[in-house]
Design a protein around this motif. Sequence first.
Motif, PDB file in Angstrom:
ATOM      1  N   GLY A 220      -4.371   8.186  -5.250  1.00  0.00           N
ATOM      2  CA  GLY A 220      -4.214   9.257  -4.283  1.00  0.00           C
ATOM      3  C   GLY A 220      -4.943  10.548  -4.553  1.00  0.00           C
ATOM      4  O   GLY A 220      -4.701  11.541  -3.860  1.00  0.00           O
TER       5      GLY A 220
ATOM      6  N   GLU B 102       2.150   4.769   0.921  1.00  0.00           N
ATOM      7  CA  GLU B 102       2.035   5.540   2.141  1.00  0.00           C
ATOM      8  C   GLU B 102       1.442   6.912   1.830  1.00  0.00           C
ATOM      9  O   GLU B 102       1.740   7.510   0.800  1.00  0.00           O
ATOM     10  N   PRO B 103       0.610   7.459   2.717  1.00  0.00           N
ATOM     11  CA  PRO B 103       0.146   8.825   2.528  1.00  0.00           C
ATOM     12  C   PRO B 103       1.313   9.796   2.617  1.00  0.00           C
ATOM     13  O   PRO B 103       2.371   9.476   3.174  1.00  0.00           O
TER      14      PRO B 103
ATOM     15  N   ARG C  83      -9.808   4.465  -0.638  1.00  0.00           N
ATOM     16  CA  ARG C  83      -8.832   3.477  -1.110  1.00  0.00           C
ATOM     17  C   ARG C  83      -9.048   2.117  -0.453  1.00  0.00           C
ATOM     18  O   ARG C  83      -8.932   1.069  -1.105  1.00  0.00           O
TER      19      ARG C  83
ATOM     20  N   ARG D 246      -8.008   8.106   1.808  1.00  0.00           N
ATOM     21  CA  ARG D 246      -7.713   6.927   2.634  1.00  0.00           C
ATOM     22  C   ARG D 246      -8.950   6.051   2.799  1.00  0.00           C
ATOM     23  O   ARG D 246      -8.879   4.821   2.657  1.00  0.00           O
ATOM     24  N   ARG D 247     -10.090   6.687   3.095  1.00  0.00           N
ATOM     25  CA  ARG D 247     -11.319   5.910   3.285  1.00  0.00           C
ATOM     26  C   ARG D 247     -11.738   5.224   1.980  1.00  0.00           C
ATOM     27  O   ARG D 247     -12.167   4.071   1.986  1.00  0.00           O
TER      28      ARG D 247
ATOM     29  N   GLU E 257       0.839  -1.196   0.000  1.00  0.00           N
ATOM     30  CA  GLU E 257       0.000   0.000   0.000  1.00  0.00           C
ATOM     31  C   GLU E 257       0.870   1.239   0.000  1.00  0.00           C
ATOM     32  O   GLU E 257       1.828   1.369   0.759  1.00  0.00           O
TER      33      GLU E 257
ATOM     34  N   ASN F 245      -6.790  14.071   2.115  1.00  0.00           N
ATOM     35  CA  ASN F 245      -6.064  12.811   2.265  1.00  0.00           C
ATOM     36  C   ASN F 245      -6.891  11.774   3.028  1.00  0.00           C
ATOM     37  O   ASN F 245      -6.807  10.572   2.755  1.00  0.00           O
ATOM     38  N   GLU F 246      -7.706  12.241   3.983  1.00  0.00           N
ATOM     39  CA  GLU F 246      -8.572  11.326   4.725  1.00  0.00           C
ATOM     40  C   GLU F 246      -9.655  10.761   3.812  1.00  0.00           C
ATOM     41  O   GLU F 246     -10.012   9.580   3.904  1.00  0.00           O
TER      42      GLU F 246
END
Length: 422
Positions: free
Chosen positions: A342, A154-155, A396, A393-394, A152, A389-390
Amino acid sequence: MIKRIVMMEGGVETLSYFSHQMAQEFQMLGYAVFFYDLKQEESSAGKLRKFIRPRETVLVTFNFQGLEKEAGVYREGIGYLWDTYHIPCYNIAADHPYFYDDRLKDLPEKYRHISIDRRQKAYFEEFYPEYVSRGFLPLAGTGLRQAEEEGEAEPLEARAQGAAVETGEAGAQGAAEQAAPCYDVILTGNYTKLSFFEPYINWINEEYAAFYWGIIDDLLEHPACTVEEVALAHCEREMGKEPNDQLRIALHKMIFIDLYVRNYWRGKAVRTLVNAGIPVHVVGKGWEELEDVRHPECLKLHPQTDSVTCLEMLADAKVSLNVMPWFKDGAHDRVFNSILNGAVCVTDPSCYLEEELHEGEGVCYVALQDMDALPEKVKDLLQNDSGRNEIVRRGRAIVEQKHTWAQRAKTLAAWIAEDAAQ
């Protein structure tokens, strides 16, 4: 038992890329995969015959590649090689069936039609009952950098924190700057100016032109409706109830209406952002001809390119703009590609997409009829790095589990095994 899969390459680049993504998973599942090269048919045909094992082989293709009487797989008076060797043919139609009416004829005996939109599936089953409708299989996405890193991605914050450990705070700042996306807003896809379609609208006479413009105006006023819903309603009002074989021909002759409305909204979405002073990077053909642009300096042109380059550019973007190509109950790969690489995807909704991804799960929805809300939605995303970014993330987490080409290959493999057991 099916152990071998034939796939196609050398045609449309995007479809070849999708096929290769699925092929990786097919091989992981234990299948041998052969790619027939549409650009090298003479040499591929001989290799194909050596690869095939009767009753152990299937064809998995997109958009009728290998099913258009190509010289290497079809001979006049003999027919398709697929019939000679009793090969089931699974065709994923990446557009509405009315685009393919001229191709949905004289197909192999074991043809299996796969739809990428549930309403398109219903249309196919009503208007082409002579063929098997195998199911609904939406398009999927590819996470390019995750694949490259074998894990995965990374952010950005995590990458910067890792750099801080090794180089101190100044190094972390430099790493974050280097990793930060360089495109605020991107759209990957071509554009065709609306005047291009006018000769097709006016090609018969004024009466027909008025009929076509009536359908277009109705769709622009009611963008949640499908083209077939509106067009069939207009046909019935003008001509009465017609048999399905006549209606499907009529719909095929109106595909320019589908292309007109999708380009209308795609152009309007980009124009709305650009005219609000928001730079938009457009990747594809035709954007230099976008009409009524008040801030041309905000329209950043990039040439049409291949799938990998598009994914790389999405990985360097904050927001990915999408307008559905009139999929009202399916999903476009652009949505899943954006999230996996992203970028938050700002898109109009579909019934299926809203079931799979709720607002804030990789996507932010803007209805086509609410286009005036688009600039503020995008500005809010661009100004809130942590919130954006959150959202990614959710989304993805969901897309990686359910909407990759590996997942689609697993579904297809289950269908193939089920059919073979019957």
